[in-house]
Design a protein around this motif. Sequence first.
Motif, PDB file in Angstrom:
ATOM      1  N   GLY A 123       0.835  -1.208   0.000  1.00 45.95           N
ATOM      2  CA  GLY A 123       0.000   0.000   0.000  1.00 45.95           C
ATOM      3  C   GLY A 123       0.866   1.252   0.000  1.00 45.95           C
ATOM      4  O   GLY A 123       0.601   2.204  -0.740  1.00 45.95           O
ATOM      5  N   THR A 124       1.939   1.228   0.837  1.00 45.68           N
ATOM      6  CA  THR A 124       2.807   2.398   0.905  1.00 45.68           C
ATOM      7  C   THR A 124       3.465   2.641  -0.451  1.00 45.68           C
ATOM      8  O   THR A 124       3.553   3.781  -0.929  1.00 45.68           O
ATOM      9  N   ARG A 125       3.925   1.536  -1.073  1.00 41.59           N
ATOM     10  CA  ARG A 125       4.589   1.707  -2.375  1.00 41.59           C
ATOM     11  C   ARG A 125       3.613   2.239  -3.420  1.00 41.59           C
ATOM     12  O   ARG A 125       3.929   3.131  -4.183  1.00 41.59           O
ATOM     13  N   ALA A 126       2.388   1.665  -3.385  1.00 41.53           N
ATOM     14  CA  ALA A 126       1.375   2.147  -4.341  1.00 41.53           C
ATOM     15  C   ALA A 126       1.106   3.625  -4.091  1.00 41.53           C
ATOM     16  O   ALA A 126       0.913   4.405  -5.027  1.00 41.53           O
ATOM     17  N   GLY A 127       1.153   4.024  -2.797  1.00 42.28           N
ATOM     18  CA  GLY A 127       0.905   5.418  -2.433  1.00 42.28           C
ATOM     19  C   GLY A 127       1.948   6.345  -3.034  1.00 42.28           C
ATOM     20  O   GLY A 127       1.639   7.489  -3.400  1.00 42.28           O
ATOM     21  N   THR A 128       3.188   5.860  -3.139  1.00 46.24           N
ATOM     22  CA  THR A 128       4.225   6.737  -3.699  1.00 46.24           C
ATOM     23  C   THR A 128       4.072   6.871  -5.213  1.00 46.24           C
ATOM     24  O   THR A 128       4.502   7.858  -5.795  1.00 46.24           O
ATOM     25  N   ILE A 129       3.450   5.875  -5.829  1.00 45.46           N
ATOM     26  CA  ILE A 129       3.275   5.950  -7.289  1.00 45.46           C
ATOM     27  C   ILE A 129       2.100   6.865  -7.645  1.00 45.46           C
ATOM     28  O   ILE A 129       2.187   7.684  -8.548  1.00 45.46           O
ATOM     29  N   LEU A 130       0.997   6.705  -6.868  1.00 42.43           N
ATOM     30  CA  LEU A 130      -0.202   7.497  -7.179  1.00 42.43           C
ATOM     31  C   LEU A 130       0.049   8.980  -6.887  1.00 42.43           C
ATOM     32  O   LEU A 130       0.769   9.302  -5.939  1.00 42.43           O
ATOM     33  N   PRO A 131      -0.559   9.858  -7.679  1.00 41.94           N
ATOM     34  CA  PRO A 131      -0.397  11.293  -7.379  1.00 41.94           C
ATOM     35  C   PRO A 131      -1.070  11.642  -6.052  1.00 41.94           C
ATOM     36  O   PRO A 131      -2.032  10.969  -5.648  1.00 41.94           O
ATOM     37  N   ASP A 132      -0.545  12.671  -5.378  1.00 42.14           N
ATOM     38  CA  ASP A 132      -1.040  13.023  -4.048  1.00 42.14           C
ATOM     39  C   ASP A 132      -2.389  13.741  -4.140  1.00 42.14           C
ATOM     40  O   ASP A 132      -2.479  14.964  -4.025  1.00 42.14           O
ATOM     41  N   THR A 133      -3.418  12.955  -4.365  1.00 45.17           N
ATOM     42  CA  THR A 133      -4.757  13.546  -4.485  1.00 45.17           C
ATOM     43  C   THR A 133      -5.656  12.883  -3.458  1.00 45.17           C
ATOM     44  O   THR A 133      -5.248  11.968  -2.750  1.00 45.17           O
TER      45      THR A 133
ATOM     46  N   ALA B 152      -5.654   9.197  -1.010  1.00 44.63           N
ATOM     47  CA  ALA B 152      -6.032   9.071   0.405  1.00 44.63           C
ATOM     48  C   ALA B 152      -7.152   8.043   0.562  1.00 44.63           C
ATOM     49  O   ALA B 152      -7.132   7.210   1.472  1.00 44.63           O
ATOM     50  N   ILE B 153      -8.118   8.081  -0.377  1.00 45.66           N
ATOM     51  CA  ILE B 153      -9.235   7.127  -0.260  1.00 45.66           C
ATOM     52  C   ILE B 153      -8.720   5.695  -0.453  1.00 45.66           C
ATOM     53  O   ILE B 153      -9.012   4.799   0.338  1.00 45.66           O
ATOM     54  N   VAL B 154      -7.902   5.507  -1.499  1.00 44.32           N
ATOM     55  CA  VAL B 154      -7.458   4.137  -1.817  1.00 44.32           C
ATOM     56  C   VAL B 154      -6.542   3.608  -0.722  1.00 44.32           C
ATOM     57  O   VAL B 154      -6.747   2.510  -0.200  1.00 44.32           O
ATOM     58  N   VAL B 155      -5.540   4.376  -0.343  1.00 40.37           N
ATOM     59  CA  VAL B 155      -4.543   3.852   0.602  1.00 40.37           C
ATOM     60  C   VAL B 155      -5.062   3.887   2.036  1.00 40.37           C
ATOM     61  O   VAL B 155      -5.064   2.865   2.728  1.00 40.37           O
ATOM     62  N   ASP B 156      -5.546   5.061   2.489  1.00 37.80           N
ATOM     63  CA  ASP B 156      -5.960   5.158   3.903  1.00 37.80           C
ATOM     64  C   ASP B 156      -7.376   4.649   4.118  1.00 37.80           C
ATOM     65  O   ASP B 156      -7.679   4.033   5.128  1.00 37.80           O
ATOM     66  N   GLY B 157      -8.261   4.948   3.157  1.00 34.94           N
ATOM     67  CA  GLY B 157      -9.661   4.600   3.346  1.00 34.94           C
ATOM     68  C   GLY B 157      -9.933   3.130   3.104  1.00 34.94           C
ATOM     69  O   GLY B 157     -10.779   2.540   3.753  1.00 34.94           O
TER      70      GLY B 157
ATOM     71  N   PRO C 138     -11.035  18.453   3.216  1.00 35.96           N
ATOM     72  CA  PRO C 138     -11.639  17.616   4.253  1.00 35.96           C
ATOM     73  C   PRO C 138     -11.656  18.321   5.602  1.00 35.96           C
ATOM     74  O   PRO C 138     -10.831  19.194   5.868  1.00 35.96           O
ATOM     75  N   SER C 139     -12.615  17.922   6.459  1.00 33.20           N
ATOM     76  CA  SER C 139     -12.717  18.512   7.797  1.00 33.20           C
ATOM     77  C   SER C 139     -11.462  18.253   8.603  1.00 33.20           C
ATOM     78  O   SER C 139     -10.757  17.282   8.371  1.00 33.20           O
TER      79      SER C 139
END
Length: 607
Positions: free
Chosen positions: A253-263, A267-272, A482-483
Amino acid sequence: MEFQTIGLIGPPNVGKSTLFNRLTGLRQKVSNYSGVTVEHRSGRLRGTSKTVIDLPGVWTLTPSSEDQKIAVTILEGKQPHLPRLDAVLLVVDGTQFHKYSLLIGEVLARKLPTMLLINMADELEQRKGYIDPLAVARELHTPTTLISAARGTGMDAVHQWLKQDHSPANVLPVLQAGGNAAPCAPNCGDLTAAGAYRRPQHSTLTRAVDRWALHPVAGPILCLIFLLFAFQVIFRVAYPAGQALTNWLGDLGTRAGTILPDTILRAIVVDGIWNGIASILGFLPQILCMFLVITVLEDSGYMARAAVIADRTMGRVGLNGRSFLPLLSAYACAVPAIMATRAIPSKRDRIATILIAPFMTCSARLPVYALLIAAFIPARPLFAGPLGGVVGLQAATMMGLYLAGLLAALVTAMLLRSTVMRGQASAFAIELPNYRMPRLRTIALAIVDRSKVFLKQVATVILVLNLIVWFLAHLPLHNGQPSEVGSSILARIGSLIEPLLHPLGFNRPVGISLLTAFVARESVVSTLSTLYNSVHPGDLLRADIGMAGALALMIFFALAMQCTATLAVVRRETNSWKWPIAQFGYMTVLAYVAAFVTYRVALMLHL
Ligand SMILES: Nc1nc2c(ncn2[C@@H]2O[C@H](COP(=O)(O)OP(=O)(O)OP(=O)(O)O)[C@@H](O)[C@H]2O)c(=O)[nH]1
Ligand SMILES: [Mg+2]
């Protein structure tokens, strides 16, 4: 004319479902004790359009329990939405053939085309028993054959009979043995003499094992030692394996997070989604380990003995001995266990069993216990000394939680029997099957099926819950952003329930996770993971709620009725809202009070 709808009827535990699986290729549950099948199940006969229906076991056609009623109603062609049977496969156990004349007589008297299948040919031969199926066929004027449903021997004759044209001129000569014309009287006389039946020798294995397993003192002790050993394996082997899986998934997940743009999408895919899924998947090895233990105990024939031990040691609380088999199966899941209570003839005993079944520790509680125990209970031996390493404190705590659920069930049974369900406890007689080597296929299928159920639950219910929790934690948007954590919808829900959480030592994430647990108990793990934004939420929880809060949480979780699926099945099986509502209220209040007491005592002891 060929048959289109074929029913499998026969006494309990003779191999009807094993035969059904062989005929249809389906995976109906098979186990070595009576009363496994409690409702009908239909399937297509392989390679044809014919329907085969597996039925609950019956000893006579005068039913005394709900499951037997189902079998008899279908045999009589009175079940709504189900076609009438136009043929019957009457299955009996060849190693117990002396017991069946009454049932055979009753079924044949119905005058439906019937084939008698004497099952367990392999065991009959192995234990040097004998029966002549042709002689039985001649005596009964009914096609009869010897089969082994487990090994598949003798099945050609069955398929031939099912395929054959049953117009009177075309009946198969070998199996006809006098034709199907003259059904015998309701009691078929001495079939054992007619069939030259030689009873098989007693199973030496069964005698040897039962000497210990049914011993009044050694029996329960051996049972507890075995379970403790199973929990030890869960913590020593399955837990580390699961954590390794979670670490790997977390890294992914962390690696995928570095590939995906910071949008927001990242956040939804990795954290949610991903973190919650990774954390809960790590508990798959433990759930499978537990199912391995349960399936081996069931398919070996031990569960029926466990019911006897339970009846001897716990029957005093007024529970009917017949209740113990459904209660033991509730260790897997309360839903099938509540359905299995259909085999209990007395309505009062049945309702009492339904009401206490959800106290037994189902497999969905396992991940939550494991998470809390691993985070809060030190991984050290239970006692000092050379044998100290055999049992760890963590395994013993897990055992304690299982016993806490059992104790609550027994106390509740006692309360029920001395208040709303007063009356004589009925006598308990149970068929003790011979021990059998658990079949690899049965175990493998149970584990594969269980994995599928768990993965499906994770990929659907838990994933959606995670997303909802994540969104509620980030909504409403302020200027498109986000809140802040403190002003989200979830924070507002948290502040609403806070006054209830505080006396138990729980924090908001725990409170929210207990709310999601109503939909699926396991989701406590993934909800905490989403709220703490970590695949190992246990570590963060340790800093937040302390040992006293953790112990209270374990007790709350052991006793609370947090399962909508169970409530729905209680409603269906009791045909009333009264029982599920009363059960929910009672279990929630009990869980709350017990958690409160645990928390206060733990604080007093400076734990
Ligand atoms: N040795 C041997 N065991 C068999 C055979 N057929 C079934 N069994 C075992 O017998 C036990 C009972 O099988 P099931 O198919 O669950 O029996 P059932 O008649 O459906 O039982 P209920 O649903 O309780 O009525 C299981 O442990 C099976 O593995 C066989 O041909 N030989
Ligand atoms: Mg069955």
